[in-house]
Design a protein around this motif. Structure first.
Motif, PDB file in Angstrom:
ATOM      1  N   GLY A  86       0.823  -1.201   0.000  1.00  0.00           N
ATOM      2  CA  GLY A  86       0.000   0.000   0.000  1.00  0.00           C
ATOM      3  C   GLY A  86       0.857   1.250   0.000  1.00  0.00           C
ATOM      4  N   PRO A  87       1.016   1.919  -1.159  1.00  0.00           N
ATOM      5  CA  PRO A  87       1.819   3.144  -1.188  1.00  0.00           C
ATOM      6  C   PRO A  87       1.150   4.253  -0.397  1.00  0.00           C
ATOM      7  CG  PRO A  87       0.683   2.833  -3.273  1.00  0.00           C
ATOM      8  CD  PRO A  87       0.446   1.587  -2.469  1.00  0.00           C
ATOM      9  N   ALA A  88       1.915   4.987   0.385  1.00  0.00           N
ATOM     10  CA  ALA A  88       1.364   6.054   1.208  1.00  0.00           C
ATOM     11  C   ALA A  88       0.642   7.079   0.342  1.00  0.00           C
ATOM     12  CB  ALA A  88       2.489   6.727   1.995  1.00  0.00           C
ATOM     13  N   GLY A  89      -0.643   7.280   0.628  1.00  0.00           N
ATOM     14  CA  GLY A  89      -1.437   8.217  -0.145  1.00  0.00           C
ATOM     15  C   GLY A  89      -1.823   7.714  -1.518  1.00  0.00           C
ATOM     16  N   GLY A  90      -1.578   6.434  -1.812  1.00  0.00           N
ATOM     17  CA  GLY A  90      -1.857   5.885  -3.136  1.00  0.00           C
ATOM     18  C   GLY A  90      -2.819   4.725  -3.095  1.00  0.00           C
ATOM     19  N   HIS A  91      -2.927   4.020  -4.214  1.00  0.00           N
ATOM     20  CA  HIS A  91      -3.904   2.951  -4.381  1.00  0.00           C
ATOM     21  C   HIS A  91      -3.228   1.640  -4.758  1.00  0.00           C
ATOM     22  CE1 HIS A  91      -7.670   5.477  -4.573  1.00  0.00           C
ATOM     23  NE2 HIS A  91      -6.725   6.395  -4.687  1.00  0.00           N
ATOM     24  N   ALA A  92      -3.753   0.541  -4.237  1.00  0.00           N
ATOM     25  CA  ALA A  92      -3.354  -0.814  -4.621  1.00  0.00           C
ATOM     26  C   ALA A  92      -4.569  -1.507  -5.219  1.00  0.00           C
ATOM     27  CB  ALA A  92      -2.837  -1.595  -3.417  1.00  0.00           C
ATOM     28  N   VAL A  93      -4.335  -2.368  -6.203  1.00  0.00           N
ATOM     29  CA  VAL A  93      -5.433  -3.008  -6.929  1.00  0.00           C
ATOM     30  C   VAL A  93      -5.793  -4.345  -6.286  1.00  0.00           C
ATOM     31  CG1 VAL A  93      -6.216  -3.877  -9.164  1.00  0.00           C
ATOM     32  CG2 VAL A  93      -4.673  -1.906  -9.069  1.00  0.00           C
ATOM     33  N   LEU A  94      -7.096  -4.552  -6.068  1.00  0.00           N
ATOM     34  CA  LEU A  94      -7.634  -5.810  -5.539  1.00  0.00           C
ATOM     35  C   LEU A  94      -8.664  -6.348  -6.524  1.00  0.00           C
ATOM     36  CD1 LEU A  94      -8.406  -4.706  -1.858  1.00  0.00           C
ATOM     37  CD2 LEU A  94      -6.292  -5.701  -2.722  1.00  0.00           C
ATOM     38  N   ARG A  95      -8.957  -7.637  -6.385  1.00  0.00           N
ATOM     39  CA  ARG A  95     -10.050  -8.233  -7.154  1.00  0.00           C
ATOM     40  C   ARG A  95     -10.961  -8.972  -6.176  1.00  0.00           C
ATOM     41  NH1 ARG A  95     -10.507  -9.488 -12.656  1.00  0.00           N
ATOM     42  NH2 ARG A  95      -8.264  -9.161 -12.947  1.00  0.00           N
ATOM     43  N   PHE A  96     -12.255  -8.656  -6.239  1.00  0.00           N
ATOM     44  CA  PHE A  96     -13.242  -9.316  -5.394  1.00  0.00           C
ATOM     45  C   PHE A  96     -14.043 -10.311  -6.237  1.00  0.00           C
ATOM     46  CE2 PHE A  96     -12.423  -5.361  -3.109  1.00  0.00           C
ATOM     47  CZ  PHE A  96     -12.192  -5.851  -1.831  1.00  0.00           C
ATOM     48  N   HIS A  97     -14.274 -11.500  -5.658  1.00  0.00           N
ATOM     49  CA  HIS A  97     -14.985 -12.585  -6.348  1.00  0.00           C
ATOM     50  C   HIS A  97     -16.211 -12.974  -5.528  1.00  0.00           C
ATOM     51  CE1 HIS A  97     -11.075 -13.582  -8.500  1.00  0.00           C
ATOM     52  NE2 HIS A  97     -10.625 -12.997  -7.406  1.00  0.00           N
ATOM     53  N   VAL A  98     -17.250 -13.441  -6.230  1.00  0.00           N
ATOM     54  CA  VAL A  98     -18.425 -13.951  -5.541  1.00  0.00           C
ATOM     55  C   VAL A  98     -18.857 -15.252  -6.210  1.00  0.00           C
ATOM     56  CG1 VAL A  98     -20.047 -12.619  -6.970  1.00  0.00           C
ATOM     57  CG2 VAL A  98     -20.746 -13.385  -4.696  1.00  0.00           C
TER      58      VAL A  98
END
Length: 233
Positions: free
Chosen positions: A10-22
Motif C-alpha cells: 500500500g503506497p502512502a497516499g496511493g492505491h493498490a489493486v484488488l479483485r473481489f470474487h463472488v
C-alpha cells in the motif's frame, strides 16, 4: 466471497489493486457491495461493488499518507439483497493460481495483509474529474478527464489501462498542464450491459542522464477505478 491477492503493498497516499470474487448460488444475480470491517484510519475502498450478474470486479484500496509502518491485517464484508433479504458474509483472502497452464482456481489464505510503504508519486495525486459511471458505446469513443494535484502534469506522463475487458482499450490520451484527457474505445464485440471498473496506471519517464542509455518509464501510481457500463445506444 473472496479477495485476491491475499496481500498488497500500500503506497502512502496511493492505491493498490484488488479483485473481489463472488460465488453466486440459488439464483442470486444482484449486485454485491464490499466494505472494510473496522478499517484503520485513512484506509478506503474504491469501486468495490460486484455488478449484477457478474462474478468479480477489480477495485482499489487507498492507503493514508504518511510514514510507512508495520503490516496491517484488514478484513472485508460482502452484502447483497436476495428475495428482499439482506445477506452479509465475511470475504475470505485467497491467491489466484493457475493449474496445468490452463485452469485457474482460488487458494485460501489465512489473512489479508497490506504492507505500507513510501508513495512514489512525490505528493502528486491523480483523480477523476467526474467519478460518475462512464457509458461506453460499442464502436464509439468516450473521453474521461483525469485531474491532478501537486502542480502541472509533466509532458512525459503516460496513462495505461491494466487487464481491461476484451474489446475495451485506451485509444489515446492527451496531457494538458492541469489534466489528462483519456479516450476509451469499445469495439463492436463488447456486449451491451457489461459493467465494472477500468483501472488506469500513471507512468513517467525521468530526465535522461546521458546519451548512451535512454531512461525507461516507471509506474508512479494507480488511479481510483473508472466505473463503466456498456450501453446499446
Amino acid at each position: 466471497s473472496w479477495v485476491t491477492p491475499s496481500s498488497v503493498v500500500g503506497p502512502a497516499g496511493g492505491h493498490a489493486v484488488l479483485r473481489f470474487h463472488v460465488d453466486r448460488r440459488d439464483g442470486f444475480e444482484g449486485p454485491v457491495d464490499i466494505g472494510l470491517v473496522e478499517p484503520p484510519k485513512g484506509y478506503r475502498l474504491h469501486g468495490a461493488r460486484i455488478p449484477a450478474s457478474q462474478d468479480q470486479v477489480r477495485a482499489t484500496l487507498e492507503s493514508p499518507p504518511g510514514k510507512p509502518g508495520q503490516p496491517l491485517e484488514l478484513r472485508f464484508r460482502a452484502a447483497g439483497v436476495c428475495r428482499e433479504r439482506t445477506i452479509e458474509a465475511e470475504v475470505s483472502p485467497a491467491e489466484d493460481r493457475m493449474q496445468a497452464f490452463l485452469w485457474r482456481h482460488l487458494v485460501p489464505a489465512d489473512r489479508f495483509l497490506v504492507l505500507p510503504r513510501w508513495g512514489s508519486g512525490k505528493g502528486r495525486s491523480l483523480s477523476l474529474a467526474k467519478p460518475e459511471r462512464v457509458e461506453l458505446t460499442p464502436g464509439s469513443a468516450t473521453e474521461v478527464r483525469v485531474v491532478a494535484g501537486g502542480g502541472p502534469l509533466p509532458a512525459s506522463l503516460q496513462i495505461k489501462a491494466t487487464d481491461a475487458p476484451p474489446g475495451i482499450t485506451v485509444q489515446s490520451y492527451r496531457v494538458l498542464p492541469e489534466a489528462c484527457l483519456v479516450t476509451f474505445q469499445a469495439d463492436q464485440t463488447v456486449g451491451s450491459g457489461l459493467a465494472g471498473n477500468l483501472i488506469l496506471e500513471a507512468w513517467l519517464t525521468p530526465p535522461a542522464k546521458n546519451d548512451r542509455k535512454p531512461p525507461r518509464p516507471r509506474k508512479v501510481g494507480v488511479l481510483p477505478p473508472v466505473p463503466f457500463v456498456v450501453t446499446s445506444r
